[in-house]
Design an enzyme around this catalytic site. Structure first.
Site, PDB file in Angstrom:
ATOM      1  N   ASN A   1      33.486  41.355  34.953  1.00 53.39           N
ATOM      2  CA  ASN A   1      33.057  39.957  34.887  1.00 53.39           C
ATOM      3  C   ASN A   1      33.329  39.325  36.244  1.00 53.39           C
ATOM      4  OD1 ASN A   1      32.620  37.271  34.343  1.00 53.39           O
ATOM      5  ND2 ASN A   1      34.444  37.020  33.049  1.00 53.39           N
TER       6      ASN A   1
ATOM      7  N   LYS B   1      32.551  36.478  37.217  1.00 51.52           N
ATOM      8  CA  LYS B   1      32.751  35.019  37.080  1.00 51.52           C
ATOM      9  C   LYS B   1      31.904  34.282  38.121  1.00 51.52           C
ATOM     10  CE  LYS B   1      37.399  35.922  35.461  1.00 51.52           C
ATOM     11  NZ  LYS B   1      38.566  35.335  34.881  1.00 51.52           N
TER      12      LYS B   1
ATOM     13  N   HIS C   1      33.734  33.557  26.279  1.00 47.57           N
ATOM     14  CA  HIS C   1      34.868  33.768  27.185  1.00 47.57           C
ATOM     15  C   HIS C   1      35.791  32.555  27.101  1.00 47.57           C
ATOM     16  CE1 HIS C   1      37.181  34.402  30.829  1.00 47.57           C
ATOM     17  NE2 HIS C   1      36.761  35.649  30.822  1.00 47.57           N
TER      18      HIS C   1
ATOM     19  N   GLU D   1      37.275  30.937  29.250  1.00 48.39           N
ATOM     20  CA  GLU D   1      37.010  29.887  30.249  1.00 48.39           C
ATOM     21  C   GLU D   1      35.887  28.975  29.771  1.00 48.39           C
ATOM     22  OE1 GLU D   1      36.528  32.517  33.605  1.00 48.39           O
ATOM     23  OE2 GLU D   1      38.666  32.971  33.529  1.00 48.39           O
TER      24      GLU D   1
ATOM     25  N   GLU E   1      40.943  39.291  24.542  1.00 49.05           N
ATOM     26  CA  GLU E   1      41.466  38.778  25.807  1.00 49.05           C
ATOM     27  C   GLU E   1      42.479  37.675  25.537  1.00 49.05           C
ATOM     28  OE1 GLU E   1      38.623  39.644  29.241  1.00 49.05           O
ATOM     29  OE2 GLU E   1      38.089  37.691  28.460  1.00 49.05           O
TER      30      GLU E   1
ATOM     31  N   GLY F   1      43.496  36.249  34.437  1.00 54.75           N
ATOM     32  CA  GLY F   1      43.608  35.707  35.783  1.00 54.75           C
ATOM     33  C   GLY F   1      45.024  35.312  36.170  1.00 54.75           C
TER      34      GLY F   1
ATOM     35  N   SER G   1      43.974  40.607  33.255  1.00 56.04           N
ATOM     36  CA  SER G   1      44.730  41.136  34.398  1.00 56.04           C
ATOM     37  C   SER G   1      44.783  42.663  34.430  1.00 56.04           C
ATOM     38  CB  SER G   1      46.139  40.536  34.427  1.00 56.04           C
ATOM     39  OG  SER G   1      46.067  39.133  34.618  1.00 56.04           O
TER      40      SER G   1
HETATM   41  C1  PEP Z   1      38.072  38.068  32.436  1.00 53.95           C
HETATM   42  O1  PEP Z   1      37.547  37.277  33.192  1.00 53.95           O
HETATM   43  O2  PEP Z   1      37.527  38.356  31.376  1.00 53.95           O
HETATM   44  C2  PEP Z   1      39.353  38.646  32.819  1.00 53.95           C
HETATM   45  C3  PEP Z   1      39.945  39.474  32.001  1.00 53.95           C
HETATM   46  O3  PEP Z   1      39.871  38.282  34.057  1.00 53.95           O
HETATM   47  P1  PEP Z   1      41.104  38.974  34.830  1.00 53.95           P
HETATM   48  O4  PEP Z   1      40.881  40.461  34.768  1.00 53.95           O
HETATM   49  O5  PEP Z   1      41.001  38.448  36.222  1.00 53.95           O
HETATM   50  O6  PEP Z   1      42.349  38.576  34.139  1.00 53.95           O
END
Ligand code: PEP
Length: 252
Positions: A9, A11, A94, A96, A164, A170, A210
């Site tokens: 992703n 983003k 997601h 976010e 997630e 992040g 992460s």
């Molecule tokens: C994500 O954006 O779905 C995500 C898991 O980000 P990160 O790996 O940066 O934590």
């Protein structure tokens, strides 16, 4: 057998030329690996260019969002039909988007239904916040999100779930492999109760939060975890490749 999947992703990162550069850096290495589904999800504006670049390779393409109407007066939105013409997957729900764009369970459900109707494969994201985790409410929250997202959906064909935990996205503070495996096992049992054993056995459930080249093996070694949704680390060609290569070895 569930084919493992690593989805990147990107983003709101990369201009079109940066996206092209990044794909050029990872294309050959990703293409070589055949026992893992490799999905890259660049911003909307780069989908067409990236699609051309990966044509003829085994790399798959996904979008990061969609609107649930097919077409019409929705200035600035992107419809499922537009995406179905360009890519195979779409990330929906997601954290976010839930957090910054007020996407409720009802909206996520409309988006999942619209994506499935258009023949897209949704990567449905669910996960608890830090406070919910601390309060021991993880299972309750993921059940609630899963039920809301899948309301009036009678067949989950093509859908992928990404667990997630919001506190791990992040932040550099990933869950442990064991924690993620336990919650993903729970999600699979919840899918089984609603959709039956066969669908639960076949549905791919990814971990996200992460994931890096350093900790990827810890997650991929867990039996319930079918792959990862990778944010930050998917923007570095070598790191993303390393995650895919490790997955390929571990899950063979
Ligand atoms: C994500 O954006 O779905 C995500 C898991 O980000 P990160 O790996 O940066 O934590």
């Amino acid at each position: 057998m569930r084919v493992p999947m690593i989805a990147g992703n990107w983003k709101m990162n990369t201009t079109v030329s940066e996206a092209i550069k990044l794909v050029n850096e990872m294309r050959a290495g990703l293409d070589e690996i055949t026992n893992v589904d490799k999905v890259i999800c660049p911003p909307f504006i780069s989908l067409a260019a990236v699609r051309e670049l990966i044509k003829g390779s085994s790399i798959k393409l996904g979008a990061q969002n969609l609107y649930f109407e097919e077409k019409g007066a929705y200035t600035g939105e992107i419809s499922p039909l537009m995406l179905a013409d360009l890519c195979e997957f779409v990330i929906i729900g997601h954290s976010e988007r839930r957090q910054y764009f007020n996407e409720t369970g009802e909206i996520v459900n409309k988006k999942v239904k619209a994506a499935l109707r258009a023949g897209l494969k949704p990567i449905l994201c669910i996960g608890e916040s830090f406070e919910e985790n601390e309060a021991g409410r993880t299972e309750e929250v993921v059940t609630e999100q899963l039920m809301a997202s899948s309301a009036r959906i009678y067949y989950l064909s093509g859908l992928i779930i990404a667990y997630e935990p919001v506190w791990a996205i992040g932040t550099g503070r990933a869950a442990t492999g064991k924690q993620a495996n336990k919650t993903i096992g729970f999600i699979r049992r919840t899918v089984s109760e609603k959709y039956g054993k066969r669908i639960a056995r076949d549905v791919r459930i990814l971990y996200g939060g992460s994931v890096t080249a350093e900790n990827a093996a810890e997650f991929m070694n867990q039996p319930e975890i079918d792959g990862a949704l990778v944010g930050g680390a998917s923007l570095k060609a070598n790191e993303f490749l390393s995650i895919v290569r490790q997955t390929s070895k571990i899950k063979q």
